[in-house]
Scaffold this motif. Structure first.
Motif, PDB file in Angstrom:
ATOM      1  N   PRO A 121     -29.711  72.504  55.431  1.00 49.80           N
ATOM      2  CA  PRO A 121     -28.975  71.821  54.375  1.00 49.80           C
ATOM      3  C   PRO A 121     -27.475  71.872  54.618  1.00 49.80           C
ATOM      4  O   PRO A 121     -26.971  72.745  55.324  1.00 49.80           O
ATOM      5  CB  PRO A 121     -29.348  72.607  53.112  1.00 49.80           C
ATOM      6  CG  PRO A 121     -29.744  73.961  53.607  1.00 49.80           C
ATOM      7  CD  PRO A 121     -30.354  73.737  54.953  1.00 49.80           C
ATOM      8  N   GLY A 122     -26.763  70.923  54.039  1.00 55.93           N
ATOM      9  CA  GLY A 122     -25.313  70.909  54.199  1.00 55.93           C
ATOM     10  C   GLY A 122     -24.698  69.598  53.770  1.00 55.93           C
ATOM     11  O   GLY A 122     -25.389  68.681  53.314  1.00 55.93           O
ATOM     12  N   LEU A 123     -23.384  69.521  53.920  1.00 60.63           N
ATOM     13  CA  LEU A 123     -22.650  68.307  53.573  1.00 60.63           C
ATOM     14  C   LEU A 123     -22.725  67.324  54.736  1.00 60.63           C
ATOM     15  O   LEU A 123     -22.626  67.718  55.895  1.00 60.63           O
ATOM     16  CB  LEU A 123     -21.192  68.650  53.270  1.00 60.63           C
ATOM     17  CG  LEU A 123     -20.987  69.548  52.049  1.00 60.63           C
ATOM     18  CD1 LEU A 123     -19.571  70.094  52.033  1.00 60.63           C
ATOM     19  CD2 LEU A 123     -21.265  68.776  50.775  1.00 60.63           C
ATOM     20  N   VAL A 124     -22.900  66.058  54.430  1.00 55.85           N
ATOM     21  CA  VAL A 124     -23.032  65.028  55.462  1.00 55.85           C
ATOM     22  C   VAL A 124     -21.861  64.054  55.350  1.00 55.85           C
ATOM     23  O   VAL A 124     -21.801  63.215  54.464  1.00 55.85           O
ATOM     24  CB  VAL A 124     -24.359  64.259  55.325  1.00 55.85           C
ATOM     25  CG1 VAL A 124     -24.489  63.232  56.446  1.00 55.85           C
ATOM     26  CG2 VAL A 124     -25.534  65.222  55.350  1.00 55.85           C
ATOM     27  N   GLY A 125     -20.897  64.208  56.258  1.00 56.10           N
ATOM     28  CA  GLY A 125     -19.734  63.325  56.244  1.00 56.10           C
ATOM     29  C   GLY A 125     -19.470  62.765  57.616  1.00 56.10           C
ATOM     30  O   GLY A 125     -20.387  62.588  58.417  1.00 56.10           O
TER      31      GLY A 125
ATOM     32  N   MET B 127     -24.103  66.209  47.259  1.00 52.60           N
ATOM     33  CA  MET B 127     -24.095  67.640  47.557  1.00 52.60           C
ATOM     34  C   MET B 127     -22.753  68.314  47.310  1.00 52.60           C
ATOM     35  O   MET B 127     -22.696  69.496  46.967  1.00 52.60           O
ATOM     36  CB  MET B 127     -24.545  67.877  48.995  1.00 52.60           C
ATOM     37  CG  MET B 127     -26.022  67.601  49.233  1.00 52.60           C
ATOM     38  SD  MET B 127     -27.138  68.452  48.096  1.00 52.60           S
ATOM     39  CE  MET B 127     -26.969  70.150  48.641  1.00 52.60           C
ATOM     40  N   GLY B 128     -21.658  67.581  47.470  1.00 48.58           N
ATOM     41  CA  GLY B 128     -20.351  68.161  47.186  1.00 48.58           C
ATOM     42  C   GLY B 128     -20.223  68.547  45.724  1.00 48.58           C
ATOM     43  O   GLY B 128     -19.768  69.650  45.377  1.00 48.58           O
ATOM     44  N   LYS B 129     -20.661  67.637  44.869  1.00 48.02           N
ATOM     45  CA  LYS B 129     -20.638  67.907  43.423  1.00 48.02           C
ATOM     46  C   LYS B 129     -21.566  69.067  43.092  1.00 48.02           C
ATOM     47  O   LYS B 129     -21.242  69.927  42.265  1.00 48.02           O
ATOM     48  CB  LYS B 129     -21.057  66.656  42.652  1.00 48.02           C
ATOM     49  CG  LYS B 129     -21.044  66.829  41.148  1.00 48.02           C
ATOM     50  CD  LYS B 129     -21.421  65.545  40.429  1.00 48.02           C
ATOM     51  CE  LYS B 129     -21.384  65.742  38.911  1.00 48.02           C
ATOM     52  NZ  LYS B 129     -21.788  64.527  38.181  1.00 48.02           N
TER      53      LYS B 129
END
Length: 459
Positions: free
Chosen positions: A258-262, A297-299
């Motif tokens: 899992p993680g942030l996707v940018g 996911m950031g929120k």
């Protein structure tokens, strides 16, 4: 003599249009085999390259200093080349529709300087049809030349992974395509000069365009699944990393986390495919569902930070939070489409004061794009929470003891820490531990060790 032979003999040149995180390493690689013109509209970037400075940190200053690439922002230099590689960004608009402005602009510039007998290869990620339906008409209009008669086109999707020192241009199989067999074969020969892993000849340009756009869509969906699992297991009070470690012992379990996707690929490319699908009357279900999860996911991380702070009896309005890392991934200065901004903006909505620490990030881009000025590690003190957002190598040197010193310490707690041995002191030290909120997005620290000193949470 073919164009390939002329390039090898250095009687014809290769041009790279767009010298960012992808284009610049391509230019440098080809410069070891051929005469190369490296073009970018950004004169400041060109000046850095000419001065031997690599702002992307992809190949390093020493290599830039010694490369034979003819760096230029003068578009007329493109007339000296016959094999052109277009490698410019293809972002999305705020409504997630494709922003083709950069690739259209590059096509206008190249078209004005295109000469007979040229081959143009596009590398930018696009939905199937863009090369032939959008770029070719621009090239024809600007040059006055006829595609298929005066010049040829092809498509070869970039696969460079910024910040990755293992999967490089040379080590990744290169997909190439051309509008006809002759173009395909020449393109394949040219790329084989620098791609040790070899090439794969796609049947058509649209096949190559589609192959690229689904590569990142597939990865995006897999990460979305991991993120959804993280949300579910968090509600169950189960450690996601422990679950994935156990499941990963099976031979066919796909090891995503899992993680942030940018960034400019995974968080963007799926929208190109769904946009084209919408035009054809099909509304994506799986791809857009994955995008919705990953974009949120950031929120989600910010909300869990606030929940932990409330549990620690923190006053949220006016609280101070330090975020370590702002780039879209570790060990790269690239801040394009970073989702750390979602954490920052969500916390600021709560009235939290946010400090960003990132020794790797491009400071100028941060200020220009996000209006953010970086802080130094030494400036982090009296915080209410720490978020380890991006696992840069530089951050792996930070110990849990170092992080403990960044939190607010009252006179009372100082006295207790200095050696009081009463039962009340032990109780207070436990409260002090629970007052330190540490959010470890990618699991940089050992969970058991972190929980001894912090109110700890990770995806």
């Amino acid at each position: 003599m073919s164009l390939y032979e002329k390039i090898v003999n250095k009687t014809e040149k290769i041009s790279i249009i767009g010298l960012g995180y992808v284009g610049m390493p391509i230019a440098v690689a080809f410069a070891g085999k051929a005469e190369v013109i490296g073009f970018d509209v950004n004169k400041e970037k060109i000046d850095l390259y000419k001065a031997g400075i690599d702002p992307t940190k992809e190949v390093g200053n020493e290599i830039i200093k010694n490369t034979t690439v003819d760096f230029t922002s003068d578009e007329k230099k493109l007339t000296e080349a016959k094999f052109h590689i277009v490698s410019v960004p293809t972002p999305v608009n705020s409504d997630h529709t494709p922003d083709l402005t950069p690739i259209e602009s590059a096509s206008h510039i190249l078209g004005r300087n295109l000469t007979k007998g040229s081959i143009v290869i596009f590398e930018s990620t696009v939905y199937p049809g863009v090369t032939e339906d959008i770029c070719v008409p621009i090239l024809e209009k600007e040059s006055g030349l006829k595609c298929g008669v005066d010049f040829k086109v092809g498509y070869s999707p970039e696969r460079i992974n910024p910040g990755d020192k293992v999967h490089r241009l040379e080590t990744i199989v290169k997909v190439v395509s051309g509008m006809d067999d002759d173009t395909l074969n020449i393109a394949a020969q040219v790329y084989e000069l620098v791609v040790d892993a070899g090439v794969h000849k796609a049947e058509t340009i649209q096949v190559a365009e589609a192959a690229k756009v689904i590569e990142n869509a597939q990865r995006d969906i897999n990460i979305a699944f991991m993120n959804e699992l993280s949300i579910i297991f968090n509600k169950m009070n189960i450690d996601t990393n422990a679950v994935l470690k156990a499941a990963g012992t099976k031979w066919n379990f796909l090891k995503f986390s899992p993680g942030l996707v940018g960034g400019h690929c995974i968080g963007v490319d799926p929208y190109y495919l769904t946009y084209k699908a919408e035009q054809l009357g099909y509304h994506s279900q799986i791809i857009l569902s994955g995008r919705k999860i990953n974009d949120g996911m950031g929120k989600y991380i910010a909300e869990n930070t606030v929940k932990k702070m409330i549990k620690a009896n923190k006053q949220i309005q006016g609280a101070k939070v330090a975020i370590f890392g702002f780039t879209f991934k570790e060990n790269t200065p690239d801040v394009r489409n970073t989702r750390i901004i979602d954490i920052t903006e969500e916390l600021e909505e709560y009235g939290v004061e946010v400090k960003i620490i990132d020794p790797v990030a491009d400071k100028e881009d941060l200020l220009r794009v996000y209006g953010i000025t970086l802080s130094e590690v030494e400036e982090v003190n009296d915080v209410d929470a720490v978020i380890m957002a991006v696992p840069h190598e530089a951050f792996k040197m930070i110990k849990l003891e170092d992080i403990k010193k960044m939190f607010k310490i009252t006179k009372k707690s100082n006295a207790l820490i200095e050696g009081s041995s009463s039962l009340f002191s032990e109780s207070y030290l436990e409260d002090l531990k629970n007052a330190r909120v540490l959010i470890d997005v990618k699991g940089l620290f050992n969970k058991s060790e972190a929980e001894e000193s912090f109110l700890y949470w990770r995806l």
